[in-house]
Write a protein that holds these residues in place. Structure first.
Motif, PDB file in Angstrom:
ATOM      1  N   HIS A 157       0.745  -1.216  -0.092  1.00 57.69           N
ATOM      2  CA  HIS A 157       0.059  -0.023  -0.004  1.00 57.69           C
ATOM      3  C   HIS A 157       0.819   1.273   0.045  1.00 57.69           C
ATOM      4  N   LEU A 158       1.865   1.240   0.755  1.00 59.96           N
ATOM      5  CA  LEU A 158       2.748   2.494   0.987  1.00 59.96           C
ATOM      6  C   LEU A 158       3.470   2.598  -0.423  1.00 59.96           C
ATOM      7  N   LEU A 159       3.840   1.605  -0.999  1.00 56.75           N
ATOM      8  CA  LEU A 159       4.705   1.745  -2.411  1.00 56.75           C
ATOM      9  C   LEU A 159       3.487   1.703  -3.382  1.00 56.75           C
ATOM     10  N   GLN A 160       2.323   2.007  -3.191  1.00 54.68           N
ATOM     11  CA  GLN A 160       1.301   2.275  -4.467  1.00 54.68           C
ATOM     12  C   GLN A 160       1.458   1.255  -5.383  1.00 54.68           C
ATOM     13  N   ILE A 161       1.407  -0.153  -5.187  1.00 55.60           N
ATOM     14  CA  ILE A 161       1.549  -1.190  -5.792  1.00 55.60           C
ATOM     15  C   ILE A 161      -0.112  -1.267  -6.657  1.00 55.60           C
ATOM     16  N   GLU A 162       0.010  -1.253  -7.899  1.00 54.97           N
ATOM     17  CA  GLU A 162      -1.444  -1.065  -8.431  1.00 54.97           C
ATOM     18  C   GLU A 162      -2.380  -2.439  -8.256  1.00 54.97           C
ATOM     19  N   HIS A 163      -1.946  -3.497  -8.530  1.00 60.38           N
ATOM     20  CA  HIS A 163      -2.822  -4.733  -8.352  1.00 60.38           C
ATOM     21  C   HIS A 163      -2.184  -5.419  -7.313  1.00 60.38           C
ATOM     22  N   VAL A 164      -3.046  -5.896  -6.497  1.00 58.00           N
ATOM     23  CA  VAL A 164      -2.914  -7.054  -5.284  1.00 58.00           C
ATOM     24  C   VAL A 164      -3.701  -8.311  -5.568  1.00 58.00           C
ATOM     25  N   ILE A 165      -2.940  -9.331  -5.826  1.00 58.51           N
ATOM     26  CA  ILE A 165      -3.376 -10.705  -5.921  1.00 58.51           C
ATOM     27  C   ILE A 165      -3.309 -11.523  -4.756  1.00 58.51           C
ATOM     28  N   VAL A 166      -4.583 -11.854  -3.993  1.00 59.55           N
ATOM     29  CA  VAL A 166      -4.425 -12.787  -2.747  1.00 59.55           C
ATOM     30  C   VAL A 166      -4.742 -14.225  -3.223  1.00 59.55           C
ATOM     31  N   ALA A 167      -3.411 -14.707  -3.195  1.00 62.17           N
ATOM     32  CA  ALA A 167      -3.549 -16.085  -3.631  1.00 62.17           C
ATOM     33  C   ALA A 167      -3.555 -17.198  -2.156  1.00 62.17           C
ATOM     34  N   VAL A 168      -4.622 -17.754  -1.988  1.00 55.85           N
ATOM     35  CA  VAL A 168      -4.666 -18.733  -0.981  1.00 55.85           C
ATOM     36  C   VAL A 168      -4.050 -19.939  -1.227  1.00 55.85           C
TER      37      VAL A 168
END
Length: 438
Positions: free
Chosen positions: A154-165
């Motif tokens: 979030h701090l580094l402003q990464i555009e896409h977050v994929i949550v892989a379970v």
């Protein structure tokens, strides 16, 4: 090539290449996941496959290939079964090229994760389903490292977050457990302010939902991981941003020419520039007009973000390495006091009595942290006062710099809103910072 063709070609390259990282706690399966991506997408050579099949530090049973060894190249990594350094791997599908950064999961190596994340377009947050605590009241306790890496993303402003379970095979592909974990992560992401969350269940070891859809996860109706990665948009809006050109080198001819050639070399970090444009030199404040834009073998009418060029000016002005050429109509902000989010990367604690070197683009100046405004609690996201920072702490700080710094808010321009702090005695990088303006 005219300006339109150059711009189109650059945009095409941006859409064709995705930089992403894997992040998560220790032994969540990050290296195995990357190995599975490379293996199933035919991204490894036969000799590499043969080498890892004969490796002495395999972590698999029988003849099963240990795919994590494709990225865990250091002997210490193989002996301990953990990732220590950032490992970069390259592969391609018919739709896109990829650069992957496999980052360590152990808290001790959070600084390595920050390094890998600094240039990423997307992050895969891996959650090991076998490690998550499922409480009787229906709540779920996420691991601290999952929260830490999400906070850094979030701090580094990464555009896409994929949550892989991951490791869904260990719970017989139970959808109920997956839904509870994703609900808990989404609640944390909302608290954090993370957007564009894309959840996916998978098993990196078994290959379920990585490159090929799994019948065992038939209840999941979304894309596989590789399909998701191929679909992510990474268009860089910096073409429309204000022009930013940190000067790396002042180029002169060899002294035997009659004309006095003086060019300013560097990489365009944002925006574009054309012949005849009015530029401002920061922090000095002089103005000048673009006379020519040179590459190794040609002259350009227009150059865009990402290109390394030499700029010639009509006027003689005092410009040195570390100065920045900007659009005269949209200059950067000049700062003597810098407010920033800071990730502390050193095993030696921050000492506010000491001076550090602040490196911003090509400029390096003396700086002092005058105040630690708030320290972030990773688990609760609450901020509290602090007197010092230790390894892996994240805080908002105030710095005073010896000379004016031409910078932008990190949320607007990552390249001119980021900096590092360097210990003036050991020359080690001790912190990474994101400038906040306003």
């Amino acid at each position: 090539m005219n300006a339109v063709e150059q711009l189109t070609a650059t945009v095409g390259r941006e859409r064709g290449l995705l930089r992403f990282i894997t992040a998560g706690s220790v032994d969540d399966g990050k290296s195995t996941l990357i190995g599975r991506l490379l293996f199933d997408s035919k991204g490894i050579f036969a000799d590499q496959l043969d080498a890892i099949s004969r490796a002495k530090h395999k972590r698999t049973v029988g003849d099963t290939i240990d795919l994590s060894l494709l990225t865990d190249g250091l002997e210490a990594e193989r002996e301990q079964g953990i990732t220590i350094d950032v490992a970069y791997r390259y592969f391609a599908t018919p739709k896109r090229k990829f650069i992957i950064a496999d980052t360590p999961g152990h808290e001790q190596y959070t600084r390595n994760m920050v390094t890998g994340a600094s240039t990423a377009d997307a992050v895969i947050i891996l959650i090991d389903v076998s490690k998550v605590k499922l409480n009787d009241d229906g709540s779920v306790d996420l691991l601290t490292q999952t929260k830490r890496h999400s906070t850094i993303a979030h701090l580094l402003q990464i555009e896409h977050v994929i949550v892989a379970v991951n490791k869904m095979d260990l719970i017989d592909y139970d959808q109920t457990v997956y839904d509870r974990i994703i609900a808990a992560y989404q609640a944390f992401a909302d608290q954090l302010g993370l957007k564009n969350i894309r959840p996916i269940p998978l098993s990196a070891l078994a290959g379920d939902n990585v490159v090929t859809a799994s019948d065992k996860l038939a209840w999941y109706k979304g894309p596989t991981l590789i399909e998701l990665l191929e679909s992510l948009s990474v268009y860089d809006a910096c073409h429309d941003e204000p022009f930013r050109f940190p000067v790396q080198l002042v180029a002169r001819h060899n002294g035997h020419e009659a004309n006095d050639f003086r060019g300013y070399m560097g990489r365009i970090e944002a925006g574009k520039v054309s012949k005849g444009d009015k530029l401002l030199v920061q922090p000095g404040g002089q103005t000048a007009t673009v006379k020519d834009i040179l590459t190794l073998d040609t002259s350009l009418d227009t150059a865009v973000v990402g290109q390394s060029v030499t700029i010639l000016l009509d006027e003689y002005v005092d410009i040195s390495r570390g100065d920045m050429l900007v659009g005269a109509d949209r200059p950067a902000t000049l700062l003597k006091t810098v407010n920033a989010d800071l990730c502390w990367l050193s095993e030696d604690a921050l000492d506010i009595r000491r001076k550090y070197w602040l490196k911003h683009t090509t400029r390096q100046i003396a700086a002092r942290v005058t105040a630690i405004d708030t320290l972030l609690d990773i688990n609760t996201q609450e901020r509290r006062p602090a007197d010092s920072l230790k390894l892996n702490d994240i805080a908002t700080v105030t710095l005073n710099v010896a000379q004016a710094l031409a910078a932008d808010d990190y949320r607007d321009l990552r390249s001119t809103g980021a900096f590092i702090l360097i210990d003036e005695v050991t020359h080690q990088t001790v912190a990474a910072g994101m400038i906040r303006i306003g």
